[in-house]
Scaffold this active site. Structure first.
Site, PDB file in Angstrom:
ATOM      1  N   ASP A 199      32.027  41.243  40.613  1.00 36.20           N
ATOM      2  CA  ASP A 199      31.502  41.691  39.552  1.00 36.20           C
ATOM      3  C   ASP A 199      31.218  40.653  38.560  1.00 36.20           C
ATOM      4  OD1 ASP A 199      31.913  44.062  40.971  1.00 36.20           O
ATOM      5  OD2 ASP A 199      32.813  44.993  39.050  1.00 36.20           O
ATOM      6  N   SER A 233      30.634  47.663  34.935  1.00 37.98           N
ATOM      7  CA  SER A 233      30.645  47.954  33.113  1.00 37.98           C
ATOM      8  C   SER A 233      31.835  46.687  32.797  1.00 37.98           C
ATOM      9  CB  SER A 233      30.977  49.073  32.664  1.00 37.98           C
ATOM     10  OG  SER A 233      32.086  49.594  33.140  1.00 37.98           O
TER      11      SER A 233
HETATM   12  O1  PMV Z   1      34.047  46.953  40.330  1.00 36.52           O
HETATM   13  P1  PMV Z   1      33.889  48.157  41.353  1.00 36.52           P
HETATM   14  O2  PMV Z   1      34.631  49.336  41.193  1.00 36.52           O
HETATM   15  O3  PMV Z   1      32.232  48.348  41.563  1.00 36.52           O
HETATM   16  O4  PMV Z   1      34.366  47.498  42.830  1.00 36.52           O
HETATM   17  C1  PMV Z   1      34.350  46.176  42.856  1.00 36.52           C
HETATM   18  C2  PMV Z   1      34.366  45.976  44.526  1.00 36.52           C
HETATM   19  C3  PMV Z   1      35.502  45.932  45.344  1.00 36.52           C
HETATM   20  O5  PMV Z   1      35.100  45.111  46.440  1.00 36.52           O
HETATM   21  C4  PMV Z   1      36.043  47.104  45.591  1.00 36.52           C
HETATM   22  C5  PMV Z   1      36.678  45.043  44.403  1.00 36.52           C
HETATM   23  C6  PMV Z   1      36.515  43.638  44.282  1.00 36.52           C
HETATM   24  O6  PMV Z   1      37.019  43.347  43.609  1.00 36.52           O
HETATM   25  O7  PMV Z   1      35.511  43.208  44.937  1.00 36.52           O
END
Ligand code: PMV
Length: 303
Positions: free
Chosen positions: A145, A101
């Site tokens: 993300d 998000s």
């Molecule tokens: O944004 P989230 O909570 O879905 O997690 C991202 C994934 C991680 O590998 C845990 C952190 C990252 O920066 O890649």
């Protein structure tokens, strides 16, 4: 005035290991955050208003509110100053649920600010601005993300190489179960750092990376049982690293017992969401099992 989108995401395989340079398989879901710039001709601060999240902030780099700081960081990274504009938006994903998000919001905000400034919607500029916001919120994000929130689709992400899109023969249906429990990505990344002593060659990180490769091969071959097995194993490894919870374990067990090929936590863990891959005729059973545990899941079509 255009409405700008940032896609929500799921990580199918490779979360946490991706921070240490291993590959992760991630996909945009057909939901995200949309933002439109509404000029305020009488002047005023740069605002962001997302009623679906009860969110109303003014850009301020010293604010107590993380999103107010993140809004300021995005505007600064774009070099647009503090224009008199209200960014008004909607969200089809819950905040803080491990569905990307914050990156989706940052990407939509960056796009809307560029439009308002009459600048080109350049992908690298958007990615850099959204990454500044993610850094502020999450410490040392891998960038996965933001890459998915910008590009959409599905692909394998590596810190060194960025996102390599893949093309699926048919879209993949993924069951997504937001647990409703809040979590902190930064705290979970820290927990994995403690568990592995940040040793890049740690066996568990190596295995998570290898599962990304196995799962991606299975997905491209349309072998959903093999993809499901990779999901199950990845969940076990992530649980061993301390980022699952009894609730996430039990939602994954419920999905498997309802006929899923496999299930795992997605994203940082410690709360957030689970995902499952199931034969089409068992999807309703998985969703019903989650509903019995007070989790309202949904089917995301990815790829
Ligand atoms: O944004 P989230 O909570 O879905 O997690 C991202 C994934 C991680 O590998 C845990 C952190 C990252 O920066 O890649």
């Amino acid at each position: 005035m255009t409405t700008h989108v940032g896609w929500g995401k799921i990580i199918l395989l490779g979360e946490h290991a991706v921070v240490y340079g291993y590959p992760a398989l991630a996909a945009a879901i057909d939901r995200g955050v949309t933002v439109a710039p509404v000029p305020t001709p009488k002047g005023g601060p740069l605002r962001l208003d997302i009623p679906a999240w009860d969110l109303k902030v003014t850009a301020a780099s010293t604010s107590d509110h993380p999103v107010a700081r993140s809004l300021a960081a995005i505007a600064d990274a774009l070099g647009v100053g503090r224009p008199a504009v209200s960014l008004v938006g909607d969200a089809q994903i819950p905040p803080g649920a491990g569905l990307g998000s914050s990156a989706a919001l940052a990407v939509a905000v960056a796009r809307a600010l560029l439009e308002h400034a009459q600048r080109p919607l350049d992908t690298t500029t958007i990615t850099t601005a959204a990454a500044a916001s993610e850094q502020l919120l999450h410490g040392r994000p891998s960038g996965i993300d933001v890459a998915i929130a910008v590009a959409g689709g599905i692909g394998v992400f590596r810190r060194s190489a960025g996102l390599r899109r893949i093309t699926l023969p048919t879209p993949l249906r993924v069951l997504v179960g937001p647990s409703g429990s809040p979590r902190s990505t930064a705290a979970m990344v820290e927990r994995v750092a403690e568990a592995t002593h940040s040793v890049v060659g740690d066996d568990r990180l190596v295995e998570l990376g290898a599962l990304t490769d196995t799962g991606t091969t299975a997905l491209l071959a349309g072998d959903l049982p093999a993809l499901g097995a990779a999901l199950d194993r990845a969940h076990a490894v992530l649980a061993g690293l301390g980022v699952s919870t009894p609730q996430l374990d039990s939602l994954c067990d419920a999905a498997r017992n309802a006929g899923a090929h496999g299930a795992k936590l997605t994203g940082a863990g410690g709360g957030g969401a689970v995902i499952a891959i199931a034969p089409r005729d068992r999807e309703a059973d998985v969703l019903a099992a989650w509903r019995a545990a007070s989790v309202e899941g949904f089917v995301a079509r990815v790829g």
